[in-house]
Write an enzyme that holds these catalytic residues in place. Structure first.
Site, PDB file in Angstrom:
ATOM      1  N   HIS A  55       0.797  -1.229   0.000  1.00  0.00           N
ATOM      2  CA  HIS A  55       0.000   0.000   0.000  1.00  0.00           C
ATOM      3  C   HIS A  55       0.828   1.276   0.000  1.00  0.00           C
ATOM      4  O   HIS A  55       0.375   2.312  -0.473  1.00  0.00           O
ATOM      5  CB  HIS A  55      -1.056  -0.053   1.098  1.00  0.00           C
ATOM      6  N   ARG A  85     -10.585   3.424  -2.213  1.00  0.00           N
ATOM      7  CA  ARG A  85     -10.229   2.496  -1.127  1.00  0.00           C
ATOM      8  C   ARG A  85     -10.617   3.164   0.188  1.00  0.00           C
ATOM      9  O   ARG A  85      -9.825   3.889   0.783  1.00  0.00           O
ATOM     10  CB  ARG A  85      -8.720   2.229  -1.122  1.00  0.00           C
ATOM     11  N   ARG A 120     -15.524   1.323  -2.768  1.00  0.00           N
ATOM     12  CA  ARG A 120     -15.396  -0.028  -2.213  1.00  0.00           C
ATOM     13  C   ARG A 120     -15.649   0.014  -0.716  1.00  0.00           C
ATOM     14  O   ARG A 120     -15.128   0.893  -0.016  1.00  0.00           O
ATOM     15  CB  ARG A 120     -13.991  -0.547  -2.499  1.00  0.00           C
ATOM     16  N   GLU A 141     -11.330 -10.997  -6.768  1.00  0.00           N
ATOM     17  CA  GLU A 141      -9.987 -11.035  -6.188  1.00  0.00           C
ATOM     18  C   GLU A 141      -9.562 -12.444  -5.802  1.00  0.00           C
ATOM     19  O   GLU A 141      -8.428 -12.665  -5.398  1.00  0.00           O
ATOM     20  CB  GLU A 141      -9.930 -10.157  -4.941  1.00  0.00           C
ATOM     21  N   ASP A 193      -4.692  -8.831  -5.629  1.00  0.00           N
ATOM     22  CA  ASP A 193      -5.017 -10.002  -4.822  1.00  0.00           C
ATOM     23  C   ASP A 193      -5.256 -11.231  -5.680  1.00  0.00           C
ATOM     24  O   ASP A 193      -4.849 -12.327  -5.309  1.00  0.00           O
ATOM     25  CB  ASP A 193      -6.248  -9.714  -3.942  1.00  0.00           C
ATOM     26  N   CYS A 251      -9.364  -2.897 -11.395  1.00  0.00           N
ATOM     27  CA  CYS A 251      -8.810  -1.799 -10.601  1.00  0.00           C
ATOM     28  C   CYS A 251      -7.502  -2.203  -9.911  1.00  0.00           C
ATOM     29  O   CYS A 251      -6.950  -1.450  -9.127  1.00  0.00           O
ATOM     30  CB  CYS A 251      -9.830  -1.295  -9.576  1.00  0.00           C
TER      31      CYS A 251
HETATM   32  C1  PEP Z   1      -6.563  -5.584  -5.718  1.00  0.00           C
HETATM   33  O1  PEP Z   1      -6.456  -6.509  -4.912  1.00  0.00           O
HETATM   34  O2  PEP Z   1      -6.201  -5.662  -6.915  1.00  0.00           O
HETATM   35  C2  PEP Z   1      -7.118  -4.296  -5.285  1.00  0.00           C
HETATM   36  C3  PEP Z   1      -7.363  -3.331  -6.147  1.00  0.00           C
HETATM   37  O3  PEP Z   1      -7.322  -4.136  -3.941  1.00  0.00           O
HETATM   38  P1  PEP Z   1      -6.147  -3.740  -2.885  1.00  0.00           P
HETATM   39  O4  PEP Z   1      -4.907  -3.481  -3.678  1.00  0.00           O
HETATM   40  O5  PEP Z   1      -6.624  -2.552  -2.144  1.00  0.00           O
HETATM   41  O6  PEP Z   1      -6.081  -4.985  -2.056  1.00  0.00           O
HETATM   42 MG    MG Z   2      -7.428  -6.330  -2.992  1.00  0.00          MG
END
Ligand code: PEP
Ligand code: MG
Length: 574
Positions: free
Chosen positions: A190, A297, A333, A432, A456, A503
């Protein structure tokens, strides 16, 4: 002598500046007897006052840059530093036992934190993390060590740290920080994602060699290739100054695509949306001419503070985003906490495998109170724009149904209260997990859209922790296995007249976009900084041609084969 390190390019850009090392080691103060108790007490008081000045400065900067919600945490910290239970008790301990200030404060704080953590009341339990944070800040003052307080910087630097949490990244002082390098982490951690939304050059996962770089070393950070040159030669400096200039020119050229439609050479329209983590990212999304927001997010609203955001607070944020986007679609989300995203004030059981544990929708279905508060805020905000609500980490049809049932209950309740909820509100889910991808045909009947979360989806398909750089070679978005999953999802959506977007980071990857276009993806959501390069690229591609090429790629046997194929094709078209 110059030397070269490499890491994972996480957010593009080229920076040349001095290194600034963020020391994270936190020593435990030892008991030391002191002679002059009165002087030691004065020393503690002085350190507390000095910490307060720092916190107040951070509070003001945060207020200005990130708004009142993000600043609240620092108000709470100031309040705690005035709490006699902490400060008077530590002073009394020095007076009574003749121990050093660091030890006295640490011991008193540790006892308070233990007591808070054992409380039944969640609000009080949450305070323990704040007590820990301010205590460390004061101890750093006493030990003459800089707290990682970026606001102290007064010259351009490239930050070096073992790791940065998302809230560390949110606090970066953008006036002086030109980029950062972390020893651990991957492109999809992140802090990397936040760097892209801040348009800050960043390399992650540079390994333990990066720990040798000291504050004051001159560094060239090429975050387009992942290279870090320490103490460069004169010719390297000249070479990279030129590359930096060229890179910045290219960025300017891309800006001419801001007001153009997202359309391919054969006139196929797609949607290029932006990913955001909060209101502060909106400007970049608008500046880069995104067609909407494909992923908000919302967990970042819950982070870097000491209590859950209320329904009212969330409503005002969602409403603001919808209004700013002025009728363009905004996919919000629901809370995706767990994995590498923690809330300091929410005590969750320690898990062996947090990414496989109680995260995202699983947590929300377990903690319905939190979920309902967020859903009410979203439903109320829906009257102010074009909202799409999206559930993360669905594995089972029954989870989707349960989430929709709760959403529907809140909708009926609000309508009974006379609150307006948009009639054209869309409800969708992220893909995911491999389970969701394989069941896409069943799930498509019960949603308005899918958004593929490849960060994910790849982690779970390849069984490779996205935070672990020793298995990061398994992050293979171009692998035919991943392309086949993406195809399954798009085909399922198409068959049911629904739209499919993406995404995850793959959606903004220039060597994946042609394939995704060819597979029929409708919406691509990415960091704001990738939108214009993606629009420029799309304008040169033919969807018809790439559907044929993507079909070929699906039958290849490795990611490398696919990558070579795509790059050759792009080169021959150029
Ligand atoms: C993903 O998993 O691709 C996603 C967009 O969610 P995050 O990166 O916030 O887990
Ligand atoms: Mg994710």
């Amino acid at each position: 002598m110059s030397h070269l390190l490499t890491g994972v390019p996480a957010s593009p850009g080229i920076a040349i500046a001095k290194a600034y090392r963020l020391e994270m080691e936190e020593s435990i103060p030892q008991r030391e007897e002191i002679e002059d108790r009165a002087a030691e007490m004065r020393r503690l008081k002085k350190a507390i006052e000095s910490a307060k000045v720092d916190i107040d400065r951070i509070r003001e900067q945060t207020l200005e840059r990130l708004g009142p919600q993000k600043a609240e945490i620092f108000e709470a910290h100031l309040f705690l530093l005035d709490d006699p239970e902490l400060t008077d008790a530590a002073l009394a301990r020095i007076d009574r036992e003749g121990v050093c200030a660091e030890f006295a404060l640490y011991e008193v704080a540790a006892a308070i934190m233990d007591a808070l953590r054992s409380m039944d009341n969640e609000m009080l339990r949450e305070r323990a993390a704040d007590v820990g944070d301010i205590t460390r800040r004061v101890i750093n003052k006493l030990e003459g060590r800089a707290h990682h307080m970026f606001s102290e910087l007064n010259d351009e630097v490239i930050l070096f740290a073992k790791d940065l949490t998302p809230s560390d990244t949110a606090q970066l002082n953008m006036d002086y920080i030109r980029g950062f390098v972390t020893e651990i982490g991957s492109r999809t951690s992140h802090s990397a994602i936040m760097a892209r939304s801040l348009e800050l050059a960043a390399v992650v996962g540079a390994g333990s060699d990066a720990s040798q770089i000291r504050t004051g070393d001159t560094v060239i950070l090429d975050a387009t290739s992942g290279e870090i040159i320490v103490n460069p030669s004169r010719s390297q400096m000249e070479d990279y100054s030129e590359r930096k200039r060229k890179y910045e020119d290219d960025v300017l050229r891309m800006k001419s695509y801001v007001d153009r439609p997202s359309v391919t050479a054969d006139e196929v329209h797609v949607e290029l949306a932006g990913n955001i983590g909060g209101i502060e990212d909106l400007e970049k999304v608008l500046d880069n001419g995104a067609d909407g927001i494909g992923l908000f997010r919302t967990e970042f609203l819950y982070m870097g503070r000491s209590t859950f955001p209320s329904e009212e607070e969330q409503y005002s944020v969602y409403k603001h985003v919808l209004e700013k986007m002025n009728g363009k679609r905004v996919v919000i989300r629901t809370l995706d906490i767990g994995g590498d995203k923690e809330l300091t004030y929410m005590q969750l059981p320690q898990e062996m495998n947090p990414f496989l544990g109680l995260r995202a929708i699983r947590l929300c279905l377990d903690r319905e109170d939190l979920f309902r508060t967020q859903l009410r805020a979203l439903l109320r905000a829906s009257a102010h724009g074009k909202l799409a609500i999206m559930f993360p980490m669905i594995s089972l049809l029954s989870e989707l149904r349960e989430a929709k049932r709760i959403l529907n209950e809140e909708r009926i309740r609000l309508e009974q209260e006379g609150v307006m909820v948009a009639s054209d509100l869309e409800v969708g889910m992220m893909i995911e997990t491999p389970a969701a991808a394989l069941a896409a045909d069943l799930l498509a009947e019960e949603v308005d859209f899918f958004s593929i979360g490849t960060n994910d989806l790849i982690q779970y398909t390849m069984a490779a922790d996205r935070m672990n750089e020793s298995v990061s070679y398994l992050y293979q978005p171009h692998h035919p296995v991943i392309l086949r999953m993406v195809q399954l999802v798009i085909q399922a959506a198409d068959r049911h007249g629904k739209w499919a977007g993406m995404c995850g980071e793959m959606a903004g990857d220039a060597s994946a976009i042609p394939l995704l276009l060819g597979l029929g993806l409708h919406e691509f959501s990415m960091s704001a900084s990738s939108v214009l390069p993606a629009r420029e690229l799309l304008s040169r591609l033919s969807r018809q041609e790439w559907s044929r090429l993507a079909a070929e790629a699906l039958n290849m046997s490795s990611q490398q084969e696919v990558l070579d194929f795509v790059n050759n094709q792009l080169r021959s078209e150029a």
